[in-house]
Design an enzyme around this catalytic site. Sequence first.
Site, PDB file in Angstrom:
ATOM      1  N   GLY A 157       0.801  -1.226   0.000  1.00 21.77           N
ATOM      2  CA  GLY A 157       0.000   0.000   0.000  1.00 21.77           C
ATOM      3  C   GLY A 157       0.831   1.271   0.000  1.00 21.77           C
ATOM      4  CE1 TYR A 158       0.684   7.289   2.811  1.00 18.57           C
ATOM      5  CE2 TYR A 158       2.655   7.716   1.520  1.00 18.57           C
ATOM      6  CZ  TYR A 158       1.642   8.163   2.351  1.00 18.57           C
ATOM      7  OH  TYR A 158       1.577   9.485   2.706  1.00 18.57           O
TER       8      TYR A 158
ATOM      9  CG  HIS B  85       4.949   4.699  -5.252  1.00 18.97           C
ATOM     10  ND1 HIS B  85       5.475   3.895  -6.231  1.00 18.97           N
ATOM     11  CD2 HIS B  85       5.394   4.192  -4.075  1.00 18.97           C
ATOM     12  CE1 HIS B  85       6.239   2.976  -5.685  1.00 18.97           C
ATOM     13  NE2 HIS B  85       6.194   3.115  -4.367  1.00 18.97           N
TER      14      HIS B  85
ATOM     15  CG  HIS C 245       2.787   0.367  -5.597  1.00 23.39           C
ATOM     16  ND1 HIS C 245       3.076   1.484  -4.860  1.00 23.39           N
ATOM     17  CD2 HIS C 245       3.299  -0.680  -4.910  1.00 23.39           C
ATOM     18  CE1 HIS C 245       3.748   1.133  -3.769  1.00 23.39           C
ATOM     19  NE2 HIS C 245       3.891  -0.172  -3.772  1.00 23.39           N
TER      20      HIS C 245
ATOM     21  CE  LYS D 217      12.989   1.238  -4.239  1.00 27.16           C
ATOM     22  NZ  LYS D 217      12.194   0.801  -3.145  1.00 27.16           N
TER      23      LYS D 217
ATOM     24  CB  SER E 237      10.533   3.903  -2.039  1.00 23.55           C
ATOM     25  OG  SER E 237      10.348   3.346  -0.748  1.00 23.55           O
TER      26      SER E 237
HETATM   27  P1  AMP Z   1       5.723  -2.602  -1.774  1.00 21.86           P
HETATM   28  O1  AMP Z   1       4.371  -1.992  -1.610  1.00 21.86           O
HETATM   29  O2  AMP Z   1       6.855  -1.660  -1.505  1.00 21.86           O
HETATM   30  O3  AMP Z   1       5.855  -3.918  -1.057  1.00 21.86           O
HETATM   31  O4  AMP Z   1       5.858  -2.949  -3.323  1.00 21.86           O
HETATM   32  C1  AMP Z   1       4.905  -3.750  -3.965  1.00 21.86           C
HETATM   33  C2  AMP Z   1       5.413  -4.103  -5.341  1.00 21.86           C
HETATM   34  O5  AMP Z   1       5.625  -2.903  -6.088  1.00 21.86           O
HETATM   35  C3  AMP Z   1       6.754  -4.853  -5.305  1.00 21.86           C
HETATM   36  O6  AMP Z   1       6.765  -5.849  -6.309  1.00 21.86           O
HETATM   37  C4  AMP Z   1       7.739  -3.748  -5.611  1.00 21.86           C
HETATM   38  O7  AMP Z   1       8.926  -4.217  -6.196  1.00 21.86           O
HETATM   39  C5  AMP Z   1       6.943  -2.898  -6.581  1.00 21.86           C
HETATM   40  N1  AMP Z   1       7.497  -1.539  -6.588  1.00 21.86           N
HETATM   41  C6  AMP Z   1       7.614  -0.682  -5.547  1.00 21.86           C
HETATM   42  N2  AMP Z   1       8.215   0.452  -5.936  1.00 21.86           N
HETATM   43  C7  AMP Z   1       8.506   0.312  -7.248  1.00 21.86           C
HETATM   44  C8  AMP Z   1       9.154   1.134  -8.228  1.00 21.86           C
HETATM   45  N3  AMP Z   1       9.634   2.337  -7.934  1.00 21.86           N
HETATM   46  N4  AMP Z   1       9.263   0.651  -9.485  1.00 21.86           N
HETATM   47  C9  AMP Z   1       8.800  -0.582  -9.811  1.00 21.86           C
HETATM   48  N5  AMP Z   1       8.185  -1.400  -8.932  1.00 21.86           N
HETATM   49  C10 AMP Z   1       8.046  -0.968  -7.670  1.00 21.86           C
END
Ligand code: AMP
Length: 285
Positions: free
Chosen positions: A31-32, A34, A37, A149, A185
Amino acid sequence: MKRTSHISELREIIAIEKSRGRRIALIPTMGYLHRGHLALVEQAKQRGALIVLSIFVNPLQFGPNEDYTSYPRDLEKDAHLVETAGVDVLFHPTSEEMYPLPMVTYVEVGQLDAVLCGANRPGHFRGVATVVSKLFHIVQPDLAFFGQKDYQQYLIIRRMVGDLNLPIEVCPVPIVRDFDGLALSSRNVFLTSEQRQEALILSQSLNEAEKLLRAGERSARVLETRIKEKITNESQGVIDYVEVREAQNLSEVTRIENPVLVALAVRFGSTRLIDNKVMEVNPLV
Ligand code: AMP
């Protein structure tokens, strides 16, 4: 868009879609949300599958002194974003729904989980592999999307799927960056404006390392040292690691011959940022 926090309801929705012959795509997130995602959503849309996006801040993957309680959350804003982006089903379970009993069963992906972020965050990837496999069992997706990422996480999930013969195509999505190069992020919200400015050193130093490689440098240690020096000399960032490893399996590299992952984790104040770049000796372009 349908939304639910209940596993049973989600299973019903998916069973109906599967009975209609629809393929299912899963996008696990914390979540949160951007644009990073949303790039995963865009990729999933191109595959024509029903898109299930999960939002779950998974306590199992946070260490005792990490930011589980302060991790940013804004479910209503996220719900609006993903609905606009074209997600079909939003799944946002509570911790109690995901972990009704204390967990005693885990999925561990050896070797790959011992290096880079795994060495710095003991138990982190066990928590990730376990929750992703729970989500895989709940959603039974045909496709699952992961951002580069978190390159190590992508490799770990890909290996888990192979080792356990899960009938799921794991789809990597390139890193999405802000206009100035900072990798997007959810944790960037914790940076002060000075820290955010200083954090540009991460992508800049990766780019510089790639230039060195293109100019003929083949020593992994030289690339690591140049990145470390740049970060230490030009910012207040505190380095967790800067490492060059084989992009295929994260094994150690001395002389660069195959595609390598150049990965780093650096703290700015209490915010730990990661970034990486896959580099090739002879890129096609
Ligand atoms: P998270 O919410 O941080 O656990 O990320 C969820 C998914 O989104 C994971 O597969 C991350 O690798 C992907 N993700 C997060 N930030 C980015 C980004 N800047 N570019 C590409 N994928 C991202």
